[in-house]
Design an enzyme around this catalytic site. Structure first.
Site, PDB file in Angstrom:
ATOM      1  N   TYR A   1     -50.471  14.617 -26.110  1.00  0.00           N
ATOM      2  CA  TYR A   1     -51.319  13.872 -24.984  1.00  0.00           C
ATOM      3  C   TYR A   1     -50.944  14.607 -23.468  1.00  0.00           C
ATOM      4  O   TYR A   1     -49.873  15.520 -23.659  1.00  0.00           O
ATOM      5  CB  TYR A   1     -50.960  12.507 -24.958  1.00  0.00           C
ATOM      6  CG  TYR A   1     -51.653  11.914 -26.112  1.00  0.00           C
ATOM      7  CD1 TYR A   1     -53.072  11.977 -26.548  1.00  0.00           C
ATOM      8  CD2 TYR A   1     -50.478  11.104 -27.092  1.00  0.00           C
ATOM      9  CE1 TYR A   1     -53.427  11.341 -27.592  1.00  0.00           C
ATOM     10  CE2 TYR A   1     -51.367  10.430 -28.258  1.00  0.00           C
ATOM     11  CZ  TYR A   1     -52.551  10.555 -28.643  1.00  0.00           C
ATOM     12  OH  TYR A   1     -53.007   9.911 -29.654  1.00  0.00           O
TER      13      TYR A   1
ATOM     14  N   GLN B   1     -55.378  -0.613 -61.669  1.00  0.00           N
ATOM     15  CA  GLN B   1     -55.522   0.613 -61.213  1.00  0.00           C
ATOM     16  C   GLN B   1     -54.350   1.031 -60.311  1.00  0.00           C
ATOM     17  O   GLN B   1     -53.797   2.241 -60.385  1.00  0.00           O
ATOM     18  CB  GLN B   1     -56.876   1.053 -60.393  1.00  0.00           C
ATOM     19  CG  GLN B   1     -58.074   1.004 -61.145  1.00  0.00           C
ATOM     20  CD  GLN B   1     -58.305   1.997 -62.022  1.00  0.00           C
ATOM     21  OE1 GLN B   1     -58.092   3.205 -61.753  1.00  0.00           O
ATOM     22  NE2 GLN B   1     -58.679   1.695 -63.216  1.00  0.00           N
TER      23      GLN B   1
ATOM     24  N   ARG C   1     -41.343   8.436 -24.340  1.00  0.00           N
ATOM     25  CA  ARG C   1     -41.800   8.821 -25.803  1.00  0.00           C
ATOM     26  C   ARG C   1     -41.604  10.434 -25.841  1.00  0.00           C
ATOM     27  O   ARG C   1     -42.538  11.073 -25.228  1.00  0.00           O
ATOM     28  CB  ARG C   1     -43.125   8.394 -26.267  1.00  0.00           C
ATOM     29  CG  ARG C   1     -43.178   8.770 -27.721  1.00  0.00           C
ATOM     30  CD  ARG C   1     -43.505   7.378 -28.563  1.00  0.00           C
ATOM     31  NE  ARG C   1     -42.713   7.617 -30.157  1.00  0.00           N
ATOM     32  CZ  ARG C   1     -43.825   7.285 -31.163  1.00  0.00           C
ATOM     33  NH1 ARG C   1     -44.849   6.996 -31.084  1.00  0.00           N
ATOM     34  NH2 ARG C   1     -43.300   7.398 -32.255  1.00  0.00           N
TER      35      ARG C   1
END
Ligand code: NAP
Ligand code: SF4
Length: 681
Positions: free
Chosen positions: A174, A419, A222
């Site tokens: 970003y 499954q 961040r």
């Protein structure tokens, strides 16, 4: 001492930031959900986050909110740019603080830079991202100044909206992080060139943010701790940036381990738990500022281990909080077996978000629908039979029983799971076992009468006098109409994965859907699962966590041990093999099979199977795959044999999961459908 403090002493210790105390070290990490843009989105977001606040999390970071139009991923995306935006967001902050006054909520400010889908894209240089259709405009110095002010304004408004802090994302490719790398920043002014210059913009943004909000407001940065890109940062560069952020006075550094252009999986289920936390630890050794680590920390014991080993001060769990809003509370109360664990499938969260759809969770269909799917006590108790204990039957039975119905769950096998028992055998899909553990516990907690090894007949169901009968009998593998299909070389995918047949060295796989990929992975595996070992994972994807070359991967090649088999993965469609797999994980499976040496062939016409092998036409050219075995992965058909005799006896039945719809059956649809029906009964 309480159970929680004894079992998880680090996870349940508060973190004092000087001006604010975070009550524990469990963070709900940021994830855009599209609630941000939904109708009644603020109310829905409020309840979504409030549920996690009630569930015990210490701090929440919202999905990304843009500081301005340029940074919006698409026109009309969520922003914090005006006084009205701040007013709107009060619905969210009020809901969280009302639900749990000591839970902190921070808004993430995300400027998407060159990853946007509109023509106002900006970036340090006019260089298009591989994954974006738009060439961004190179920012002028005036643009840079305006953006710094926009970030600061957004943070100021977030404070006004009642947030306890902001996180600014400086990673993943970003805007802020695109200034850091020379392949995206080729500027010749003071914002480009040397690393010192390239980190100038993120530093100026964070300085302005801190000034705008004052000293008593949480500010998180961040950081791209390891980009998983050849052109990424060195350890020294990353540390220099982290130190600069510490010096500015950010309260917390949150570490991130990817760029969207990276070709290393960081979120898929094959990524080992807590695979990246040592990267945070290496940085933390040089810093005083508290640090957040993340990725594949999906259970409280994993978080506790990471914290106890000193890798970080806070563990971020984004998807695990989608999967179970009460993860922290359940750990606190010693109810870990009841945690609905995130299996890192990405199918309902990241795959949705990257396809522009609202996020939810495969194992928790209530996620992001907190105001829409409400579980209430049944008004009238019914006696309900659920036939089949695969994901659909389990979801129906446990939901109906929790609502107060008397539920009998019939299962022909000696275990629950259907499954999922096959899926959990695939190397890298070990997490699927957690969902079965969760449902086993719910069966006990909600007193479902589970009858294993019971292939119930229509007459027996009629004789027991059930009010409602739910057929969750699942699927049977499709047998394609190919001459010689009964040949002894032919094996079903279930027999292959469950080890019921010996498989030779040369194998053709018919059908390249999810199961064809799983079978190929299973057949090529050496037995060392990357899903369990950080070391194997690092080798298989060419990552050096310890020495941190540029981006963690520069100069490294994947090193893969295989079973040595020769595997041909075939499909009839002419489109590339793997096109129908999950949006955010399909590429990972494809690369993995390529690296393991699987030959993937589209446009195959099957002719016959005989002692020689599989005869096909490819581009109208005859070819024989001289293989030892042919594994059938050609999709599924619904198993509904009980429906006709029950309906003939005048009984209405409800079909759920694969029994309802085998085509494009998946666990996400099965669990969602079964849960919704069980909420209405
Ligand atoms: P699937 O995804 O529908 O794939 C079956 C494949 O078989 C098709 O790609 C089809 O391709 C081929 N096929 C269909 N009819 C055939 C015929 N008559 N003869 C020969 N080939 C035929 O089904 P699946 O692989 O059984 O998976 C079932 C579900 O489980 C899917 O919804 C899948 O999403 C889910 N699942 C997902 C994952 C995952 O990693 N996300 C893993 C496992 C299962 P052609 O017709 O082109 O040959
Ligand atoms: Fe986790 Fe899958 Fe749910 Fe996403 S959809 S939160 S990856 S379990």
């Amino acid at each position: 001492m309480s159970y929680a403090h004894e079992k998880y002493p680090h996870l349940f210790s508060p973190l004092d930031l000087g001006h604010t105390v975070i009550k524990n070290r469990a963070l709900m990490g940021s994830m855009h959900t599209f609630l941000e843009e939904a109708k009644n989105g603020f109310e829905r977001m409020g309840e979504y986050y409030a549920a996690r606040a009630r569930g015990g999390v210490g701090m929440i970071i919202t999905g990304g909110i843009s500081p301005n139009d340029e940074g919006n991923p698409f026109p009309g995306g969520a922003m914090m740019a005006t006084e009205q935006d701040a007013e709107n967001h009060k619905v969210v902050t009020d809901a969280v603080h009302k639900a749990q006054p000591d839970c902190k909520i921070c808004m993430q400010i995300l400027h998407s830079g060159r990853y946007v889908f509109h023509n106002s894209a900006v970036a340090p240089s006019a260089i298009k991202a591989r994954i974006s259709p738009i060439t961004p405009k190179a920012m002028t110095k005036a643009d840079i100044q305006k953006h710094i002010e926009d970030f600061a304004n957004s943070a100021r408004l977030a404070k006004k909206a009642g947030y306890d802090g902001v996180e600014v994302i400086g990673s993943a490719g970003y805007l802020l992080s695109s200034f850091l790398l020379s392949f995206t920043n080729q500027r010749e002014d003071e914002y480009g060139g040397s690393y010192e210059n390239r980190m100038r913009f993120p530093i100026e943004v964070m300085t302005a943010v801190r000034e705008a909000v004052g000293p008593d407001f949480i500010v998180v940065y961040r950081l791209a701790a390891m980009e998983m890109l050849e052109q990424g940062s060195t350890f020294e560069e990353t540390l220099a940036l982290a130190k600069a952020m510490e010096a500015i006075g950010v309260d917390i550094i949150s570490t991130h381990f990817t760029w969207h252009e990276a070709r290393v999986p960081t979120l898929a289920t094959m990524v080992p738990r807590a695979a990246f936390t040592k990267v945070t630890a290496k940085l933390k050794a040089h810093l005083k500022v508290p640090m957040i680590t993340s990725n594949r920390i999906n259970m409280p014991d994993v978080a506790e281990r990471v914290l106890a080993e000193g890798d970080a001060d806070i563990c971020s769990m984004a998807r695990p909080m989608l999967a179970d809003p009460e993860l922290v509370l359940k750990a606190e109360q010693g109810r870990e077996d009841e945690i609905n664990t995130c299996i890192a499938c990405n199918q309902a969260c990241m795959d949705h978000v990257f396809s522009g759809l609202p996020a939810s969770c495969l194992v928790n269909p209530y996620a992001c629908k907190e105001t829409l799917l409400i579980k209430t006590a049944a008004s009238q108790t019914k006696k309900i039979a659920v036939v089949g204990a695969g994901p659909a039957g389990l979801a129906y039975a446990t939901t109906a029983a929790e609502r107060g119905h008397k539920v009998v769950l019939f299962e022909g096998a000696d275990v629950i799971g259907g499954q999922f028992n096959i899926a959990k055998q695939i190397p890298g899909k070990e997490e699927f076992a957690e969902t079965l553990r969760y449902f086993s516990k719910l069966i006990q907690v909600h007193h479902v009468d589970l009858r294993l090894n019971t292939r119930v007949s229509a007459q027996e169901l009629l004789d027991e006098g059930f009010d409602d009968i739910i057929l969750a009998t699942g699927v049977v593998a499709r047998t394609p109409d190919i001459e010689g299909i009964d040949h002894e070389k032919v094996v079903s995918y279930a027999d292959c994965i469950l080890g019921k047949r010996e498989i030779g060295k040369k194998v053709a796989v018919i059908g390249a859907g999810g199961i064809g990929f799983d079978v190929s992975e299973f057949l090529m595996h050496s037995g060392k699962s990357s899903g369990l070992s950080r070391e194997v994972f690092a080798k298989e994807w060419g990552i050096d966590f310890e020495n941190h070359p540029r981006g963690g991967v520069a100069g490294l090649k994947p090193q893969i041990e295989t079973s040595g088999r020769e595997v041909y993965l075939l499909q009839r469609k002419a489109t590339y093999v793997g096109k129908g797999l999950g949006r955010t994980t399909g590429w990972t499976h494809r690369i993995m099979l390529e690296n393991r040496g699987v030959t993937m062939i589209p446009g195959v016409q099957y002719e016959k199977i005989d002692d020689q092998g599989l005869h096909v036409l490819i581009d109208n050219q005859a070819k024989v795959f001289e293989v030892d075995n042919i594994i059938l992965c050609a999709g599924q058909l619904s198993l509904t044999e009980l429906q006709q005799p029950l309906e003939a006896a005048g009984k209405t039945v409800t079909l759920v999961g694969g029994a309802h719809l085998a085509a494009e059956l998946d666990a996400k649809a099965a669990i969602d459908q079964a849960t919704r029906l069980a909420l209405e009964v």
